[in-house]
Design a protein around this motif. Sequence first.
Motif, PDB file in Angstrom:
ATOM      1  N   ILE A  57     -12.235  39.087 -74.780  1.00 35.10           N
ATOM      2  CA  ILE A  57     -11.278  38.417 -75.750  1.00 35.10           C
ATOM      3  C   ILE A  57     -10.235  37.339 -74.735  1.00 35.10           C
ATOM      4  N   LYS A  58     -10.262  37.371 -73.553  1.00 37.86           N
ATOM      5  CA  LYS A  58      -9.578  36.315 -72.602  1.00 37.86           C
ATOM      6  C   LYS A  58     -10.422  35.066 -72.843  1.00 37.86           C
ATOM      7  N   HIS A  59     -11.670  35.182 -72.795  1.00 36.61           N
ATOM      8  CA  HIS A  59     -12.649  33.948 -72.930  1.00 36.61           C
ATOM      9  C   HIS A  59     -12.422  33.472 -74.083  1.00 36.61           C
ATOM     10  N   ALA A  60     -12.383  34.439 -75.262  1.00 38.33           N
ATOM     11  CA  ALA A  60     -12.549  33.675 -76.790  1.00 38.33           C
ATOM     12  C   ALA A  60     -11.163  33.166 -77.089  1.00 38.33           C
ATOM     13  N   GLU A  61     -10.083  33.453 -76.531  1.00 36.35           N
ATOM     14  CA  GLU A  61      -8.801  32.928 -76.572  1.00 36.35           C
ATOM     15  C   GLU A  61      -8.796  31.465 -76.177  1.00 36.35           C
ATOM     16  N   GLN A  62      -9.425  31.041 -75.291  1.00 34.21           N
ATOM     17  CA  GLN A  62      -9.409  29.682 -75.204  1.00 34.21           C
ATOM     18  C   GLN A  62      -9.910  28.846 -76.187  1.00 34.21           C
ATOM     19  N   VAL A  63     -10.649  29.395 -77.015  1.00 36.35           N
ATOM     20  CA  VAL A  63     -11.013  28.299 -78.265  1.00 36.35           C
ATOM     21  C   VAL A  63     -10.591  29.339 -79.673  1.00 36.35           C
ATOM     22  N   GLY A  64      -9.765  30.024 -79.547  1.00 34.71           N
ATOM     23  CA  GLY A  64      -9.346  30.845 -80.758  1.00 34.71           C
ATOM     24  C   GLY A  64     -10.215  31.543 -81.342  1.00 34.71           C
ATOM     25  N   VAL A  65     -11.382  32.104 -80.741  1.00 35.04           N
ATOM     26  CA  VAL A  65     -12.137  32.912 -81.261  1.00 35.04           C
ATOM     27  C   VAL A  65     -11.751  34.384 -81.511  1.00 35.04           C
ATOM     28  N   ASP A  66     -10.748  34.665 -80.659  1.00 33.97           N
ATOM     29  CA  ASP A  66     -10.074  36.167 -80.723  1.00 33.97           C
ATOM     30  C   ASP A  66      -9.802  36.480 -82.112  1.00 33.97           C
ATOM     31  N   LYS A  67      -9.374  35.330 -82.739  1.00 36.32           N
ATOM     32  CA  LYS A  67      -8.776  35.641 -84.150  1.00 36.32           C
ATOM     33  C   LYS A  67      -9.914  35.996 -85.295  1.00 36.32           C
ATOM     34  N   LEU A  68     -11.092  35.685 -84.806  1.00 32.87           N
ATOM     35  CA  LEU A  68     -12.365  36.026 -85.591  1.00 32.87           C
ATOM     36  C   LEU A  68     -12.821  37.543 -85.463  1.00 32.87           C
ATOM     37  N   ILE A  69     -12.647  38.043 -84.458  1.00 33.36           N
ATOM     38  CA  ILE A  69     -13.069  39.293 -83.968  1.00 33.36           C
ATOM     39  C   ILE A  69     -12.940  40.236 -84.977  1.00 33.36           C
ATOM     40  N   ASN A  70     -13.842  40.943 -85.514  1.00 31.63           N
ATOM     41  CA  ASN A  70     -13.802  42.189 -86.644  1.00 31.63           C
ATOM     42  C   ASN A  70     -13.106  41.657 -87.885  1.00 31.63           C
ATOM     43  N   ARG A  71     -13.059  40.419 -88.116  1.00 23.63           N
ATOM     44  CA  ARG A  71     -12.686  39.891 -89.360  1.00 23.63           C
ATOM     45  C   ARG A  71     -13.899  39.192 -90.311  1.00 23.63           C
ATOM     46  N   TRP A  72     -14.198  39.571 -91.443  1.00 18.19           N
ATOM     47  CA  TRP A  72     -14.875  38.769 -92.079  1.00 18.19           C
ATOM     48  C   TRP A  72     -14.647  37.424 -92.690  1.00 18.19           C
ATOM     49  N   VAL A  73     -15.276  36.290 -92.391  1.00 18.93           N
ATOM     50  CA  VAL A  73     -15.100  35.016 -93.002  1.00 18.93           C
ATOM     51  C   VAL A  73     -15.773  34.682 -94.098  1.00 18.93           C
ATOM     52  N   ASP A  74     -15.207  34.326 -95.176  1.00 16.33           N
ATOM     53  CA  ASP A  74     -15.936  33.961 -96.473  1.00 16.33           C
ATOM     54  C   ASP A  74     -16.259  32.453 -96.495  1.00 16.33           C
ATOM     55  N   CYS A  75     -17.514  32.157 -96.610  1.00 19.65           N
ATOM     56  CA  CYS A  75     -17.803  30.788 -96.331  1.00 19.65           C
ATOM     57  C   CYS A  75     -18.182  30.293 -97.911  1.00 19.65           C
ATOM     58  N   GLU A  76     -17.880  31.072 -98.896  1.00 18.24           N
ATOM     59  CA  GLU A  76     -18.207  30.964-100.346  1.00 18.24           C
ATOM     60  C   GLU A  76     -19.556  31.411-100.550  1.00 18.24           C
ATOM     61  N   LYS A  77     -20.338  30.916 -99.825  1.00 13.19           N
ATOM     62  CA  LYS A  77     -21.777  31.074-100.371  1.00 13.19           C
ATOM     63  C   LYS A  77     -22.177  32.451 -99.886  1.00 13.19           C
ATOM     64  N   SER A  78     -21.477  32.911 -98.393  1.00  5.40           N
ATOM     65  CA  SER A  78     -21.882  34.086 -97.898  1.00  5.40           C
ATOM     66  C   SER A  78     -20.737  34.117 -96.814  1.00  5.40           C
ATOM     67  N   GLU A  79     -20.751  35.038 -95.898  1.00  2.00           N
ATOM     68  CA  GLU A  79     -19.756  35.473 -94.936  1.00  2.00           C
ATOM     69  C   GLU A  79     -20.305  35.901 -93.637  1.00  2.00           C
ATOM     70  N   PHE A  80     -19.483  35.849 -92.494  1.00  2.00           N
ATOM     71  CA  PHE A  80     -19.862  36.217 -91.227  1.00  2.00           C
ATOM     72  C   PHE A  80     -18.763  37.069 -90.564  1.00  2.00           C
ATOM     73  N   ILE A  81     -19.135  37.895 -89.514  1.00  2.00           N
ATOM     74  CA  ILE A  81     -18.307  38.512 -88.750  1.00  2.00           C
ATOM     75  C   ILE A  81     -18.673  38.368 -87.450  1.00  2.00           C
ATOM     76  N   THR A  82     -17.722  38.554 -86.355  1.00  2.00           N
ATOM     77  CA  THR A  82     -17.913  38.621 -85.108  1.00  2.00           C
ATOM     78  C   THR A  82     -17.404  39.796 -84.598  1.00  2.00           C
ATOM     79  N   ILE A  83     -18.233  40.503 -83.688  1.00  2.00           N
ATOM     80  CA  ILE A  83     -18.014  41.877 -82.889  1.00  2.00           C
ATOM     81  C   ILE A  83     -17.983  41.828 -81.781  1.00  2.00           C
TER      82      ILE A  83
END
Length: 240
Positions: free
Chosen positions: A210-236
């Motif tokens: 999380i400390k590493h991910a915070e440097q580029v805001g990726v901590d905000k993606l953890i355990n959240r589905w991101v809707d890309c319209e055609k499909s989706e992804f999640i980072t865990i």
Amino acid sequence: MILKGSKKCVLDLVQSRSFLATINTLTKGTKTVVSEYDNWMPKNIHLQKEAQLKDFLKYNFDPLLSSKIVEWWLHIDTTTPNWDFVSTCNINGKRGILLVEAKAHWSELEKERKEKFYDNSASEPSKLNHKEIGKAIEQANTEINNRISGISISRDNCYQLSNRVAYTWWLANQGIPVVLLYLGFLNCLDMNDGINRLFTNDKEWQDCFIKHAEQVGVDKLINRWVDCEKSEFITICKSL
């Protein structure tokens, strides 16, 4: 070649009798199932080559996607990033991809940029590819920010994490659902050389990532589905 660290851990995992049960436990809650009918890389100690997505897409999805991912990432086709583990899977009833980035000690996660291409002696093709990679990650960053603000993935900061997220977004944008799993291996004793700091429990691994991910805001993606319209992804983020 003597294998150790996260590469050895991944190979030990895929060769274990509990592999499928373990991988499905790690992805529990993401609507993801890896079965015996799926295809993954690496396979075993004899087939230990890490996957490039351009090859994985060619043989498991569509050769056209293989060409498209190279065109998006590179000006001149060379190698694309290697993945510790890639598998086809079923995500919420649709054929998808599980991407795994594995780590065995703290220093494997560090602030980084794509250093070698800052050398003025780099070849012209390398410089062109460097520019194209920057554009690809910037495109992914813009699109993800349209859905979740505060993301700042970049070629020039936390490059590996940034390219992992960018690739994940690209696949979802092509209609392939994706789970991006950052996997920390605990107490990896073959890396205990007095210099490397091992992860001794899940909290240490989670805090480090999380400390590493915070440097580029990726901590905000953890355990959240991101809707890309055609499909989706999640980072865990999980540990073993």
